[in-house]
Enzyme design. Structure first.
Site, mmCIF file in Angstrom:
data_model
loop_
_atom_site.group_PDB
_atom_site.id
_atom_site.type_symbol
_atom_site.label_atom_id
_atom_site.label_comp_id
_atom_site.label_asym_id
_atom_site.label_seq_id
_atom_site.Cartn_x
_atom_site.Cartn_y
_atom_site.Cartn_z
ATOM 1 N N TYR A 153 0.798 -1.229 0.000
ATOM 2 C CA TYR A 153 0.000 0.000 0.000
ATOM 3 C C TYR A 153 0.829 1.277 0.000
ATOM 4 O O TYR A 153 0.278 2.360 -0.136
ATOM 5 C CB TYR A 153 -0.939 0.024 1.204
ATOM 6 C CG TYR A 153 -2.114 -0.870 0.998
ATOM 7 C CD1 TYR A 153 -1.939 -2.238 0.993
ATOM 8 C CD2 TYR A 153 -3.375 -0.361 0.767
ATOM 9 C CE1 TYR A 153 -2.988 -3.086 0.768
ATOM 10 C CE2 TYR A 153 -4.441 -1.204 0.545
ATOM 11 C CZ TYR A 153 -4.240 -2.561 0.541
ATOM 12 O OH TYR A 153 -5.291 -3.389 0.308
ATOM 13 N N LYS A 220 1.898 -14.743 5.576
ATOM 14 C CA LYS A 220 2.205 -15.675 4.491
ATOM 15 C C LYS A 220 3.724 -15.881 4.509
ATOM 16 O O LYS A 220 4.417 -15.782 3.499
ATOM 17 C CB LYS A 220 1.717 -15.045 3.165
ATOM 18 C CG LYS A 220 1.611 -15.950 2.026
ATOM 19 C CD LYS A 220 0.480 -16.948 2.109
ATOM 20 C CE LYS A 220 0.643 -17.956 1.006
ATOM 21 N NZ LYS A 220 0.467 -19.336 1.332
ATOM 22 N N ASP A 270 -3.639 -18.392 4.049
ATOM 23 C CA ASP A 270 -4.601 -19.225 3.310
ATOM 24 C C ASP A 270 -5.342 -20.172 4.251
ATOM 25 O O ASP A 270 -6.558 -20.361 4.149
ATOM 26 C CB ASP A 270 -3.937 -19.979 2.156
ATOM 27 C CG ASP A 270 -2.571 -20.529 2.501
ATOM 28 O OD1 ASP A 270 -1.755 -19.776 3.051
ATOM 29 O OD2 ASP A 270 -2.325 -21.706 2.242
#
Ligand code: NAD
Length: 407
Positions: A153, A220, A270
């Protein structure tokens, strides 16, 4: 005239001190923003009045951003607006249009970055009666702490084919031996120790203050070792160093939570998405980075009835600056129709009152929303999914919440 009677919220020894007549800047928002704001402000004022009669009252101060600001000042985000939020510390906003091709990526991102509002806090829970796509939405009761200032971002991106992109690709190949396809666009993903630890600290402080059961670091890190993996390691390190006697890590607990201690664990993003659907009761406070947090907040909100209901706040716990906000967009096709659901901005206001220490009023608002939903008189978005519901307008919904707050 009312402004003269108001005072600034103070920040003393790391704590907010709200006077009885705090001045609170607000941005009405674009599109349906004025509709939901009109409905919401009545609810806020009534809740405060019901709790404290005339002793306390919020003195609202409108500040401009978005289309209204551009129309009046030719500036999407005037400096006075930033300064008003700095001066008064706590504010609230409706949704803002993202100007396309105006050199500003997103007004929301700009506001968060200028005020360094590093924690995006999104409580997600189910209100009885709200239609949901899952069988047991009542099992969802989480608070997402999303890091707001880093990650992809930051906007450091280079477009495919541009001279500077070719330069960087050449440098990466020469210096590091990194082969990247020549027609690739490139983005930078910075995740710092400072940024990660202050976010995890905010999540742990929140969990301890509210006696929550656990904080899960979602990442992750199995793939992105030095960014997302480092977030996980820095999070655990902080928990052990700064909260030694008050928390226990999953590893040290041998898989069994210890009584009276906050459990710190982690999950790969995930797997988290899967388990948030299959075993949501195992998650409580969540700490994660910007992009994961963006996806997760909306996915979890959908699980409990959609974005029309989900509140949010962007907070810097060190300066006290905070802006609470409706989490949905401007829904432009319904603008001015008095139709959309004002719950998101109403519940964001309840979060704001909690943050100011006016929790009685926050509970009153939540009670009013619960009772209104139970009556099945709701706005179109919920009415079309609820059996036996009566569709009412945005302003009628706000008025009904006010009525339902009275004991
Ligand atoms: P949106 O949230 O405006 O609309 C998505 C869907 O949800 C639409 O079908 C809309 O009608 C519905 N919806 C939204 N809010 C609702 C409410 N309160 N009650 C009932 N239904 C509601 O998202 P979008 O269409 O992708 O974006 C429109 C504009 O809003 C864009 O300019 C976007 O950049 C901006 N946006 C702003 C924010 C923010 O200010 N925080 C967040 C997201 C999008």
């Amino acid at each position: 005239m009312a402004l003269a009677a108001g005072e600034r919220i103070a920040f003393v020894d790391g704590r907010l001190v709200a006077p009885d007549r705090p001045i609170i800047p607000y941005i009405e928002g674009d599109g349906t923003g004025p509709d939901i704001w009109r409905a919401a402000v009545r609810v806020f004022d009534r809740a405060v009045e019901l709790c404290w009669k005339r002793k306390r009252r919020i003195v609202w101060k409108e500040v401009l951003a978005g289309e209204k600001a551009f129309k009046e000042t030719k500036n999407w985000l005037p400096q006075e607006t930033i300064e008003a939020f700095q001066e008064h510390r706590v504010g609230i906003k409706g949704p803002l249009t993202t100007p396309v091709g105006e050199g500003i990526r997103s007004l929301n991102v700009a506001l968060r970055q200028k005020l360094d509002l590093y924690a995006c806090v999104r409580p997600v829970r189910h209100f009885p009666g709200v239609p949901s796509p899952v069988k047991e939405p009542q099992k969802v009761d989480m608070v997402v702490f999303r890091e707001n200032t880093e990650d992809v971002y930051v906007g450091f991106e280079l477009e495919s084919g541009k001279e500077e992109t070719k330069d960087l690709l050449e440098h990466l190949l020469k210096k590091y031996g990194w082969h990247i396809r020549p027609d690739a666009g490139i983005g930078i993903k910075p995740i710092s120790k400072f940024g990660s630890q202050r976010l995890v600290r905010a999540a742990i402080d929140y969990a301890l203050a509210r006696k929550r059961k656990s904080v899960t670091l979602v990442h992750k890190g199995n793939i992105q070792k030095f960014t997302e993996g480092a977030f996980r390691s820095w999070g655990y390190q902080l928990a052990k160093e700064e909260y030694r006697n008050r928390v226990i890590t999953w590893e040290d607990s041998g898989g069994k939570p210890q009584k009276g201690k906050l459990l710190i664990k982690d999950a790969i993003a995930d797997a988290f998405f899967q388990q948030a659907l299959t075993r949501p009761e195992e998650f409580d406070v969540i700490a994660t980075m910007n992009l994961n947090g963006d996806y997760m907040s909306d996915a979890l909100a959908a699980q409990v009835g959609g974005l029309g209901m989900a509140p949010g706040g962007n907070i810097n716990y060190e300066s006290g600056y905070a802006i609470f906000e409706a989490t949905h967009g401007t829904a432009p096709k319904y603008a001015g129709l008095d139709k959309v659901n004002p719950s998101s901005v109403i519940l964001s206001g309840a979060m704001m009152l909690d943050y100011m220490g006016w929790s009685e009023a926050a509970r009153k608002i939540e009670g009013g929303i619960e009772k209104t939903l139970a009556s099945r008189k709701v706005t179109y978005d919920l009415a079309r999914l609820m059996d036996g519901a009566e569709e009412i307008s945005c302003s009628q919904f706000g008025a009904l919440v006010c009525e339902n707050m009275e004991e």
